[in-house]
Design an enzyme around this catalytic site. Structure first.
Site: not given
Length: 353
Positions: A143, A178, A219, A299, A306, A320
């Site tokens: 994906e 995805r 990524s 993470h 972000f 990514h």
């Protein structure tokens, strides 16, 4: 709004989604679209490993040789170049090639110029390390996700176009959803990494056999077109948090199921840095990658940071690609690399008989 899964890959879903049918994502994102004739791709990470400035000219020359070989018949559709320094202090140049057709890659790999160079005794005596880590996922096994719609990097460069706004993003679990194969398959790992030729401690040539459903994530971040304010926002606010998370996986990945993690910077043919970077991570499974992303503090700090700065990001290009692959579609080979390189660290030595 459309599904991330292309229409010709949609099938009756046996595994339920994490969100309701009326879910609406918080902002637009897109995926790459390939022609129906594309059924499988190849992603080849070719590495040159060295230590110290004295070896840098020879390493750059070896990198250029590999780039030149991409110009032979059946070479890749797209490639890029990177540098990173690993935990052990070795510099690594990587040449990353993408093919739309694994058969073309196989012909390129077996061509006399390529095969003879790799198998030459010179590779054992010139003071450099070399590796090739190659996977060939089927289209249902990967994906993509892009915050932009033009000049797609990585595997996007071998796609034929880009989707409209897609539905499956902005929530935990959307990465898995995805994947076309995730409609019916949990993509669980089968087996372990095994050293089937050579011994990493002794150096020389070492071959590692993979296992089904190793997950590979790339990524990326591209700040080439950002203005001064946005560049400072990325470099001063977001990048340090991102770097800390990537360093954790590089140094402690074994504890969370990450076989190998490399945070790389794009370079030109002379080794000069470009304003692009990306992370390359090999994981035991997609599930292990998800668990780290959803629950590990390293993470979560990236995720939180972000969303704190996202409104100030207009030119930063984020993306990514994630894949799983079958063991028979993987190649992990190393020449004179240190024993912690790539898949060598977690591979079990098979008993010799």
């Amino acid at each position: 709004m459309e599904s991330a899964i292309d229409t010709h890959l949609v099938c009756p879903r046996a595994l339920s989604r994490r969100v309701p049918d009326n879910y609406e994502p918080p902002f637009p994102m897109w995926v790459g679209r390939a022609d129906e004739q594309v059924t499988q791709v190849t992603m080849a990470y070719l590495g040159v490993q060295y230590r110290g400035d004295a070896q840098r000219p020879a390493a750059l020359q070896a990198m250029r040789h590999l780039v030149d070989s991409f110009g032979l018949a059946d070479g890749p559709v797209h490639h890029d170049l990177t540098h990173h320094t690993d935990k052990q202090g070795y510099d690594n140049l990587m040449i990353v090639g993408y093919w739309r057709d694994p058969a073309a890659h196989c012909r390129w790999l077996r061509s006399p110029a390529v095969a003879n160079w790799w198998s030459s005794q010179d590779r054992l005596s010139e003071g450099l390390g070399f590796f090739r880590e190659i996977v060939s996922p089927r289209v249902e096994q990967f994906e993509t996700l892009y915050a932009f719609q033009d000049t797609l990097p990585g595997v996007g460069a071998v796609m034929d176009g880009v989707s409209g706004d897609i539905n499956e993003h902005g929530y935990w679990g959307s990465m898995r959803e995805r994947f076309p194969i995730a409609q019916t398959d949990w993509m669980q790992p089968v087996g372990d990494l095994r050293i089937v030729a050579g011994n990493p401690v002794d150096g020389g040539r070492v071959v590692v056999a993979g296992h089904d459903n190793i997950a590979l994530i790339r990524s990326g971040q591209d700040w080439i077109d950002t203005d001064a304010a946005e560049r400072a926002l990325y470099l001063d606010e977001l990048l340090p948090t991102l770097h800390a998370g990537m360093d954790f996986l590089r140094d402690n990945g074994e504890s969370v199921g990450c076989y190998s993690n490399r945070f790389v910077r794009s370079i030109d043919l002379d080794g000069n840095f470009l304003d692009e970077s990306y992370n390359i991570g090999h994981w035991r499974s997609l599930d292990k990658l998800e668990r780290w992303a959803e629950s590990h503090p390293t993470h979560l700090r990236i995720f939180t940071k972000f969303f704190q700065v996202v409104t100030g990001l207009t030119k930063l290009r984020l993306y990514h690609e994630v894949s799983v692959s079958d063991a028979r579609s993987q190649v992990f080979e190393y020449i004179n690399c240190h024993p912690q390189t790539g898949m060598l660290r977690d591979a079990h030595q098979e008993c010799l008989r």
